[in-house]
Design an enzyme around this catalytic site. Structure first.
Site, PDB file in Angstrom:
ATOM      1  N   GLY A 185      -8.591 -12.669 -36.490  1.00  0.00           N
ATOM      2  CA  GLY A 185      -9.665 -11.977 -37.207  1.00  0.00           C
ATOM      3  C   GLY A 185     -10.851 -11.717 -36.286  1.00  0.00           C
ATOM      4  O   GLY A 185     -10.681 -11.482 -35.085  1.00  0.00           O
ATOM      5  N   THR A 234      -3.466  -3.738  -5.061  1.00  0.00           N
ATOM      6  CA  THR A 234      -3.714  -5.098  -5.528  1.00  0.00           C
ATOM      7  C   THR A 234      -3.954  -6.022  -4.336  1.00  0.00           C
ATOM      8  O   THR A 234      -3.167  -6.009  -3.381  1.00  0.00           O
ATOM      9  CB  THR A 234      -2.501  -5.601  -6.345  1.00  0.00           C
ATOM     10  OG1 THR A 234      -2.323  -4.721  -7.450  1.00  0.00           O
ATOM     11  CG2 THR A 234      -2.707  -7.024  -6.843  1.00  0.00           C
ATOM     12  N   ALA A 279       0.829  -1.211   0.000  1.00  0.00           N
ATOM     13  CA  ALA A 279       0.000   0.000   0.000  1.00  0.00           C
ATOM     14  C   ALA A 279       0.861   1.259   0.000  1.00  0.00           C
ATOM     15  O   ALA A 279       1.115   1.871   1.034  1.00  0.00           O
ATOM     16  CB  ALA A 279      -0.946  -0.029   1.197  1.00  0.00           C
ATOM     17  N   LEU A 280       1.314   1.606  -1.209  1.00  0.00           N
ATOM     18  CA  LEU A 280       2.155   2.795  -1.389  1.00  0.00           C
ATOM     19  C   LEU A 280       1.344   3.914  -2.041  1.00  0.00           C
ATOM     20  O   LEU A 280       1.279   5.033  -1.538  1.00  0.00           O
ATOM     21  CB  LEU A 280       3.364   2.414  -2.264  1.00  0.00           C
ATOM     22  CG  LEU A 280       4.320   3.530  -2.659  1.00  0.00           C
ATOM     23  CD1 LEU A 280       5.049   4.076  -1.428  1.00  0.00           C
ATOM     24  CD2 LEU A 280       5.367   3.023  -3.677  1.00  0.00           C
ATOM     25  N   GLU A 294       3.264  -0.828 -10.896  1.00  0.00           N
ATOM     26  CA  GLU A 294       4.663  -0.962 -10.449  1.00  0.00           C
ATOM     27  C   GLU A 294       5.595  -0.069 -11.261  1.00  0.00           C
ATOM     28  O   GLU A 294       6.753  -0.411 -11.517  1.00  0.00           O
ATOM     29  CB  GLU A 294       5.093  -2.431 -10.410  1.00  0.00           C
ATOM     30  CG  GLU A 294       4.203  -3.195  -9.425  1.00  0.00           C
ATOM     31  CD  GLU A 294       4.771  -4.451  -8.852  1.00  0.00           C
ATOM     32  OE1 GLU A 294       5.998  -4.641  -8.910  1.00  0.00           O
ATOM     33  OE2 GLU A 294       3.972  -5.252  -8.318  1.00  0.00           O
TER      34      GLU A 294
HETATM   35  N1  CAA Z   1      16.853   1.541  -4.567  1.00  0.00           N
HETATM   36  C1  CAA Z   1      17.245   2.096  -3.407  1.00  0.00           C
HETATM   37  N2  CAA Z   1      17.124   3.433  -3.172  1.00  0.00           N
HETATM   38  C2  CAA Z   1      16.606   4.192  -4.151  1.00  0.00           C
HETATM   39  C3  CAA Z   1      16.192   3.669  -5.379  1.00  0.00           C
HETATM   40  C4  CAA Z   1      16.327   2.269  -5.579  1.00  0.00           C
HETATM   41  N3  CAA Z   1      15.955   1.691  -6.707  1.00  0.00           N
HETATM   42  N4  CAA Z   1      15.703   4.656  -6.146  1.00  0.00           N
HETATM   43  C5  CAA Z   1      15.824   5.791  -5.439  1.00  0.00           C
HETATM   44  N5  CAA Z   1      16.364   5.508  -4.231  1.00  0.00           N
HETATM   45  C6  CAA Z   1      16.686   6.460  -3.155  1.00  0.00           C
HETATM   46  C7  CAA Z   1      17.633   7.516  -3.675  1.00  0.00           C
HETATM   47  O1  CAA Z   1      18.985   7.084  -3.569  1.00  0.00           O
HETATM   48  C8  CAA Z   1      17.326   8.678  -2.784  1.00  0.00           C
HETATM   49  O2  CAA Z   1      17.958   8.475  -1.538  1.00  0.00           O
HETATM   50  P1  CAA Z   1      18.726   9.676  -0.779  1.00  0.00           P
HETATM   51  O3  CAA Z   1      17.653  10.662  -0.455  1.00  0.00           O
HETATM   52  O4  CAA Z   1      19.319   9.020   0.416  1.00  0.00           O
HETATM   53  O5  CAA Z   1      19.715  10.207  -1.771  1.00  0.00           O
HETATM   54  C9  CAA Z   1      15.834   8.562  -2.548  1.00  0.00           C
HETATM   55  O6  CAA Z   1      15.520   7.193  -2.798  1.00  0.00           O
HETATM   56  C10 CAA Z   1      15.032   9.450  -3.461  1.00  0.00           C
HETATM   57  O7  CAA Z   1      15.357   9.115  -4.795  1.00  0.00           O
HETATM   58  P2  CAA Z   1      14.957  10.017  -6.046  1.00  0.00           P
HETATM   59  O8  CAA Z   1      15.388  11.426  -5.770  1.00  0.00           O
HETATM   60  O9  CAA Z   1      15.458   9.354  -7.264  1.00  0.00           O
HETATM   61  O10 CAA Z   1      13.359   9.968  -5.984  1.00  0.00           O
HETATM   62  P3  CAA Z   1      12.257  10.597  -6.944  1.00  0.00           P
HETATM   63  O11 CAA Z   1      11.187  11.153  -6.115  1.00  0.00           O
HETATM   64  O12 CAA Z   1      12.900  11.477  -7.965  1.00  0.00           O
HETATM   65  O13 CAA Z   1      11.595   9.303  -7.610  1.00  0.00           O
HETATM   66  C11 CAA Z   1      11.194   7.559  -9.164  1.00  0.00           C
HETATM   67  C12 CAA Z   1      12.230   8.407  -8.371  1.00  0.00           C
HETATM   68  C13 CAA Z   1      12.026   6.453  -9.798  1.00  0.00           C
HETATM   69  C14 CAA Z   1      10.481   8.341 -10.228  1.00  0.00           C
HETATM   70  C15 CAA Z   1      10.188   6.929  -8.159  1.00  0.00           C
HETATM   71  O14 CAA Z   1       9.347   7.930  -7.636  1.00  0.00           O
HETATM   72  C16 CAA Z   1       9.319   5.853  -8.757  1.00  0.00           C
HETATM   73  O15 CAA Z   1       9.754   4.707  -8.915  1.00  0.00           O
HETATM   74  N6  CAA Z   1       8.034   6.164  -9.071  1.00  0.00           N
HETATM   75  C17 CAA Z   1       7.074   5.158  -9.495  1.00  0.00           C
HETATM   76  C18 CAA Z   1       6.362   4.579  -8.307  1.00  0.00           C
HETATM   77  C19 CAA Z   1       5.734   3.242  -8.611  1.00  0.00           C
HETATM   78  O16 CAA Z   1       6.323   2.371  -9.240  1.00  0.00           O
HETATM   79  N7  CAA Z   1       4.531   3.054  -8.095  1.00  0.00           N
HETATM   80  C20 CAA Z   1       3.882   1.804  -8.238  1.00  0.00           C
HETATM   81  C21 CAA Z   1       2.991   1.604  -7.090  1.00  0.00           C
HETATM   82  S1  CAA Z   1       3.009   0.047  -6.369  1.00  0.00           S
HETATM   83  C22 CAA Z   1       2.076  -0.982  -7.316  1.00  0.00           C
HETATM   84  O17 CAA Z   1       1.742  -0.747  -8.454  1.00  0.00           O
HETATM   85  C23 CAA Z   1       1.844  -2.238  -6.567  1.00  0.00           C
HETATM   86  C24 CAA Z   1       0.669  -3.036  -6.960  1.00  0.00           C
HETATM   87  O18 CAA Z   1      -0.265  -3.189  -6.157  1.00  0.00           O
HETATM   88  C25 CAA Z   1       0.726  -3.865  -8.195  1.00  0.00           C
END
Ligand code: CAA
Length: 386
Positions: A339, A158, A124-125, A363
């Site tokens: 088709g 989900t 739950a994100l 995701e």
């Molecule tokens: N692993 C570990 N740490 C990570 C990381 C990773 N893959 N990606 C980022 N971080 C850390 C960074 O190092 C940073 O840490 P510090 O503050 O210590 O430096 C912190 O997280 C923030 O990182 P960003 O500045 O890169 O964060 P951002 O806000 O710019 O976001 C993003 C990056 C990749 C766009 C992210 O927001 C993202 O993945 N968004 C999509 C969210 C998503 O996938 N949602 C799906 C919902 S869940 C779902 O669908 C489940 C279901 O029920 C099926």
């Protein structure tokens, strides 16, 4: 370079294929129509060790690793993608708790997830205003004498209405951005945690997608997963692995659609020959098979890196981006080969077209995967001074 599968990986793949062909595929259409959540099927999968393939054995999982997990997901999705997504989220939650949880959390939650006792897990994100940008979440967790009180609304969850274990992300320090987010382990049925709405979706209709409301949900300090303020990183880590699961799901759905199209094209006669002998149809199938093999290889590469505990976030994003986009095209071509028949519910390709669509969204959308890949390319170029 080794491209073969181990004996254990083949065994997991076969178990998943046999179960999917025997139990999932024959009733997939009926489940799609009735929107019946597959509780019995999840319990059977747990008995076969398929609900937590990548979770360590000492916690009740199969301990078979990320590649075997990807293979199992592909097979289950080929049978019924709705069941596969419930498995994928359960495995993701169980792996996260197994990896990050303290001893008590691991012992309390992971075996219940792996055995099917908890039915499934939920992640739950997302929230109504925080989808691609989860750092903007508004759910609050406030300190109380013995723990925390959680309040807010979670969206697109989900299996949220069936899950015995829900990981809930909440703001513990408003204004601190990423660093103010904490993950909590909340059990299904905890007072104050309710299902406000179930989405009526285009596809994956036997998988439930819930809006969850948390109204002063009280949890103890022992519910904090991975430390106060450490939740955003945990979500990102879990999603890296989750994306390998969704790439695998997309590959499985498309594989089923392509196989159906090849079968159909071999049987359907037009202009005196099976339509597969018409070059236009053969070309569609050739393109689809090539894309699908490329998608499978990218997905298994990401799974292999994860299994070897090497950095795999970029590979997972590439796999999800390519596999889900191409899987959509493969399903569309498979329907075209059928088709007019393909447009009816008499054939399974229309369901594949509906089911596969969301893999480009949940995701992390395709657009988010491109952000992850581009940032990783930039970071590597900076590291390597190129
Ligand atoms: N692993 C570990 N740490 C990570 C990381 C990773 N893959 N990606 C980022 N971080 C850390 C960074 O190092 C940073 O840490 P510090 O503050 O210590 O430096 C912190 O997280 C923030 O990182 P960003 O500045 O890169 O964060 P951002 O806000 O710019 O976001 C993003 C990056 C990749 C766009 C992210 O927001 C993202 O993945 N968004 C999509 C969210 C998503 O996938 N949602 C799906 C919902 S869940 C779902 O669908 C489940 C279901 O029920 C099926």
């Amino acid at each position: 370079m080794e491209l073969g599968l181990s004996e254990e990986q083949r065994a997991v793949q076969k178990t998943a294929r046999d179960y999917a062909e025997r139990r999932l595929a024959p009733a997939a259409r009926a489940r799609d129509e009735s929107k019946a959540f597959p509780v019995a099927e999840l319990r059977e999968l747990a008995e076969l060790g398929l609900l937590a393939v990548a979770v360590p054995e000492e916690l009740g999982g199969a301990g078979a690793g990320a590649v075997a997990y990807s293979l199992a997901m592909q097979e289950l999705a080929r049978g019924d993608a709705s069941v596969a997504v419930a498995v994928s989220v359960t495995n993701m939650v169980a792996e996260l708790v197994a990896r990050i949880g303290d001893d008590a959390q691991r012992r309390r939650h992971v075996p219940r997830l792996a055995s099917g006792e908890a039915v499934c897990g939920a992640f739950a994100l997302s929230e109504p205003q925080a989808g691609s940008d989860p750092a903007a979440l508004a759910t609050r967790a406030e300190r109380t004498a013995g723990g925390w009180r959680l309040s807010g609304t979670k969206q697109w969850i989900t299996s949220g209405d069936h899950a015995g274990v829900v990981v809930v992300w909440a703001m513990t320090e408003p204004g601190a951005g990423h660093k103010g987010i904490t993950a909590f382990l909340v059990e299904g049925g905890t007072p104050g945690l309710t299902v406000a709405r179930l989405e009526d979706k285009m596809g994956l209709r036997a998988s439930s997608t819930a809006q969850l409301v948390l109204d002063d949900v009280a949890v103890g300090d022992d519910a904090v997963l991975g430390g106060v303020g450490g939740g955003f990183r945990l979500a990102m880590m879990a999603l890296d692995g989750g994306r390998v699961g969704i790439a695998s799901q997309a590959v499985g759905i498309a594989r089923g659609a392509l196989e159906a199209a090849i079968r159909y094209a071999g049987e359907r006669v037009q202009f005196g020959v099976p339509i597969i002998k018409h070059q236009a149809v053969g070309n569609m199938l050739a393109d689809a098979a090539t894309w699908l093999d490329a998608a499978t290889l990218l997905t298994l590469r990401a799974a292999d890196l994860k299994e070897r505990e090497l950095p795999f976030g970029e590979a997972a994003a590439m796999a999800k981006l390519f596999a889900t986009e191409r899987a959509g095209l493969v399903c569309d071509l498979a329907l075209q080969v059928h088709g007019g028949n393909g447009y009816t519910t008499d054939y399974p390709v229309e369901r594949a077209c509906r089911d596969v669509r969301v893999t480009r969204i949940y995701e992390g959308t395709s657009e988010i995967q491109r952000i992850v890949i581009a940032r990783s390319l930039l970071a590597r170029a900076a590291r390597e001074g190129r």
